[in-house]
Design a protein around this motif. Structure first.
Motif, PDB file in Angstrom:
ATOM      1  N   THR A 266      19.644  10.382  -8.559  1.00  0.00           N
ATOM      2  CA  THR A 266      21.044  10.354  -8.150  1.00  0.00           C
ATOM      3  C   THR A 266      21.991  10.234  -9.342  1.00  0.00           C
ATOM      4  N   LEU A 267      23.034  11.045  -9.306  1.00  0.00           N
ATOM      5  CA  LEU A 267      24.132  10.983 -10.277  1.00  0.00           C
ATOM      6  C   LEU A 267      25.435  10.872  -9.495  1.00  0.00           C
ATOM      7  N   ARG A 268      26.468  10.457 -10.174  1.00  0.00           N
ATOM      8  CA  ARG A 268      27.778  10.385  -9.544  1.00  0.00           C
ATOM      9  C   ARG A 268      28.642  11.550  -9.986  1.00  0.00           C
ATOM     10  N   LEU A 269      29.407  12.074  -9.036  1.00  0.00           N
ATOM     11  CA  LEU A 269      30.346  13.136  -9.370  1.00  0.00           C
ATOM     12  C   LEU A 269      31.312  12.661 -10.451  1.00  0.00           C
ATOM     13  N   PRO A 270      31.657  13.558 -11.379  1.00  0.00           N
ATOM     14  CA  PRO A 270      31.485  15.009 -11.333  1.00  0.00           C
ATOM     15  C   PRO A 270      30.130  15.528 -11.819  1.00  0.00           C
ATOM     16  N   LEU A 271      29.181  14.637 -12.158  1.00  0.00           N
ATOM     17  CA  LEU A 271      27.846  15.101 -12.514  1.00  0.00           C
ATOM     18  C   LEU A 271      27.107  15.501 -11.248  1.00  0.00           C
ATOM     19  N   THR A 272      26.345  16.575 -11.338  1.00  0.00           N
ATOM     20  CA  THR A 272      25.570  17.067 -10.200  1.00  0.00           C
ATOM     21  C   THR A 272      24.111  17.220 -10.608  1.00  0.00           C
ATOM     22  N   SER A 273      23.253  17.422  -9.628  1.00  0.00           N
ATOM     23  CA  SER A 273      21.809  17.504  -9.868  1.00  0.00           C
ATOM     24  C   SER A 273      21.459  18.671 -10.787  1.00  0.00           C
ATOM     25  N   LEU A 274      20.316  18.542 -11.454  1.00  0.00           N
ATOM     26  CA  LEU A 274      19.843  19.590 -12.348  1.00  0.00           C
ATOM     27  C   LEU A 274      19.723  20.916 -11.597  1.00  0.00           C
ATOM     28  N   SER A 275      20.244  21.965 -12.199  1.00  0.00           N
ATOM     29  CA  SER A 275      20.210  23.287 -11.580  1.00  0.00           C
ATOM     30  C   SER A 275      18.778  23.759 -11.371  1.00  0.00           C
ATOM     31  N   ALA A 276      18.575  24.483 -10.287  1.00  0.00           N
ATOM     32  CA  ALA A 276      17.244  25.000  -9.973  1.00  0.00           C
ATOM     33  C   ALA A 276      16.707  25.877 -11.100  1.00  0.00           C
ATOM     34  N   ASP A 277      17.602  26.531 -11.843  1.00  0.00           N
ATOM     35  CA  ASP A 277      17.182  27.392 -12.959  1.00  0.00           C
ATOM     36  C   ASP A 277      16.422  26.608 -14.025  1.00  0.00           C
ATOM     37  N   TYR A 278      16.676  25.314 -14.108  1.00  0.00           N
ATOM     38  CA  TYR A 278      16.107  24.509 -15.189  1.00  0.00           C
ATOM     39  C   TYR A 278      14.991  23.574 -14.746  1.00  0.00           C
ATOM     40  N   THR A 279      14.852  23.342 -13.445  1.00  0.00           N
ATOM     41  CA  THR A 279      13.829  22.388 -13.002  1.00  0.00           C
ATOM     42  C   THR A 279      12.424  22.854 -13.367  1.00  0.00           C
ATOM     43  N   ASP A 280      12.157  24.150 -13.193  1.00  0.00           N
ATOM     44  CA  ASP A 280      10.826  24.658 -13.532  1.00  0.00           C
ATOM     45  C   ASP A 280      10.561  24.581 -15.029  1.00  0.00           C
ATOM     46  N   VAL A 281      11.602  24.826 -15.840  1.00  0.00           N
ATOM     47  CA  VAL A 281      11.456  24.741 -17.295  1.00  0.00           C
ATOM     48  C   VAL A 281      11.087  23.325 -17.706  1.00  0.00           C
ATOM     49  N   LEU A 282      11.838  22.350 -17.208  1.00  0.00           N
ATOM     50  CA  LEU A 282      11.600  20.960 -17.571  1.00  0.00           C
ATOM     51  C   LEU A 282      10.272  20.467 -16.990  1.00  0.00           C
ATOM     52  N   LYS A 283       9.972  20.891 -15.795  1.00  0.00           N
ATOM     53  CA  LYS A 283       8.697  20.502 -15.181  1.00  0.00           C
ATOM     54  C   LYS A 283       7.520  20.975 -16.023  1.00  0.00           C
ATOM     55  N   GLN A 284       7.565  22.203 -16.511  1.00  0.00           N
ATOM     56  CA  GLN A 284       6.461  22.730 -17.315  1.00  0.00           C
ATOM     57  C   GLN A 284       6.314  21.967 -18.623  1.00  0.00           C
ATOM     58  N   ILE A 285       7.425  21.575 -19.211  1.00  0.00           N
ATOM     59  CA  ILE A 285       7.363  20.786 -20.441  1.00  0.00           C
ATOM     60  C   ILE A 285       6.704  19.437 -20.171  1.00  0.00           C
ATOM     61  N   LEU A 286       7.044  18.808 -19.056  1.00  0.00           N
ATOM     62  CA  LEU A 286       6.433  17.525 -18.692  1.00  0.00           C
ATOM     63  C   LEU A 286       4.938  17.691 -18.425  1.00  0.00           C
ATOM     64  N   ILE A 287       4.550  18.816 -17.848  1.00  0.00           N
ATOM     65  CA  ILE A 287       3.128  19.106 -17.636  1.00  0.00           C
ATOM     66  C   ILE A 287       2.426  19.290 -18.982  1.00  0.00           C
ATOM     67  N   ASN A 288       3.053  20.021 -19.882  1.00  0.00           N
ATOM     68  CA  ASN A 288       2.463  20.242 -21.211  1.00  0.00           C
ATOM     69  C   ASN A 288       2.264  18.941 -21.974  1.00  0.00           C
ATOM     70  N   LEU A 289       3.158  17.975 -21.734  1.00  0.00           N
ATOM     71  CA  LEU A 289       3.060  16.665 -22.382  1.00  0.00           C
ATOM     72  C   LEU A 289       2.131  15.714 -21.618  1.00  0.00           C
ATOM     73  N   ARG A 290       1.529  16.228 -20.554  1.00  0.00           N
ATOM     74  CA  ARG A 290       0.604  15.465 -19.713  1.00  0.00           C
ATOM     75  C   ARG A 290       1.283  14.262 -19.042  1.00  0.00           C
ATOM     76  N   LEU A 291       2.546  14.447 -18.754  1.00  0.00           N
ATOM     77  CA  LEU A 291       3.287  13.447 -18.012  1.00  0.00           C
ATOM     78  C   LEU A 291       3.321  13.769 -16.536  1.00  0.00           C
ATOM     79  N   LEU A 292       3.027  15.013 -16.203  1.00  0.00           N
ATOM     80  CA  LEU A 292       2.900  15.479 -14.829  1.00  0.00           C
ATOM     81  C   LEU A 292       1.622  16.295 -14.709  1.00  0.00           C
ATOM     82  N   SER A 293       1.046  16.294 -13.524  1.00  0.00           N
ATOM     83  CA  SER A 293      -0.130  17.138 -13.283  1.00  0.00           C
ATOM     84  C   SER A 293       0.330  18.427 -12.595  1.00  0.00           C
ATOM     85  N   LEU A 294      -0.508  19.446 -12.681  1.00  0.00           N
ATOM     86  CA  LEU A 294      -0.195  20.722 -12.043  1.00  0.00           C
ATOM     87  C   LEU A 294      -0.137  20.592 -10.519  1.00  0.00           C
TER      88      LEU A 294
END
Length: 294
Positions: A266-294
């Motif tokens: 959760t963020l407060r306006l005027p900040l909004t949630s991470l754009s869908a365009d970037y969630t997959d990018v960040l998710k893959q980086i977290l997987i590469n760092l072994r912070l998330l599983s596939l």
């Protein structure tokens, strides 16, 4: 003397946007366990501009209470009104706050003399150590080295968080301040180079997600083991960059939620949630760092 990896802590919130004290305790315990050198409470990454004055003070004091002397706490106390910054600072007089982090006044774009008088007035209102915070991309003004030099002569102005990303600033600052004046990078991408040039550490966004790796990176850098430090930094570089795909703290909050450090992003306006365009990018980086599983 403060040095090493200092986390610019996120402010965890529940689904309704209220501060989540359970997640806050989890975050602080995580940083204590990981060896983080200090915690900045309610800085830019902590959404200082989105909290009320009461919430701001509560968040800092809850952080201080939960940390219970296990890690130093630095309070974010900056404002674009000098009187407001003085008020924010004074409320922590007499507490165990280690220092205050005071951002340059934003939007009103003061002159260098205005910046000097602003920080001088704040420092005269308290005995707490003051760390200047220079981030021109957000504030619209730049605390130049000549002004830092003048301010460093004030006894309780003890350092600066330099977030320009301009590495030439390190030598410029070192030429005009004493050796014990603290120089912190405010830019994870260039933080290692900043330390190699003589900086004392980093006030880090990345440390929210990988605190132990940032601790190790700083320890290696500050003891001259740059080969090991660069190995860690190369591994973390995709994360350093991804955490600024959108305005901070949007990506870091999403990442903290994704790896299970907080209940929701959760963020407060005027900040909004991470754009869908970037969630997959960040998710893959977290997987590469072994912070998330596939």
């Amino acid at each position: 003397m403060l040095s090493g990896s200092i986390v610019a802590l996120i402010t965890p919130m529940d689904e309704r946007g209220n501060i989540d004290r359970i997640s806050l305790k989890k975050l602080i315990d995580y940083h204590v366990f990981s060896g983080t050198s200090a915690i900045v409470s309610v800085g830019t990454t902590g959404e200082m501009s989105g909290l009320s004055h009461t919430e701001h003070a509560d968040m800092v004091m809850w952080t201080l209470d939960i940390s219970d002397g296990r890690v130093p706490v630095i309070a974010g106390t900056g404002a674009n009104s000098t009187s407001e910054a003085v008020l924010l600072t004074r409320q922590f007089n007499g507490t165990d706050i280690a220092a205050c982090l005071s951002v340059a006044p934003y939007y009103n774009r003061p002159t260098q003399e205005g910046l000097f008088q602003h920080f001088k007035a704040i420092s005269e209102s308290t005995d707490l150590p003051q760390i200047l915070y220079n981030v021109p991309v957000r504030t619209g003004c730049d605390i130049l080295p000549v002004t830092v030099s003048r301010l460093s002569a004030i006894k309780n102005i003890v350092g600066i968080k330099e977030a320009t990303g301009d590495l030439s600033r390190v030598n410029q600052l070192k030429e005009v301040v004493d050796d014990d004046f603290l120089l912190f990078s405010g830019d994870d991408i260039t933080a290692l180079d900043f330390m190699q040039l003589g900086g004392h550490g980093v006030i880090s966004v990345t440390a929210n997600i990988v605190p132990q790796e940032m601790v190790n990176l700083c320890k290696f850098a500050l003891t001259g083991n740059f080969l090991s430090a660069r190995s860690i930094n190369a591994r973390l570089m995709p994360l350093h960059r991804a955490l600024f795909l959108e305005s901070n703290p949007i990506p870091v909050k999403w990442a903290a939620w994704a790896v299970g450090l907080i209940k929701c992003a959760t963020l407060r306006l005027p900040l909004t949630s991470l754009s869908a365009d970037y969630t997959d990018v960040l998710k893959q980086i977290l997987i590469n760092l072994r912070l998330l599983s596939l």
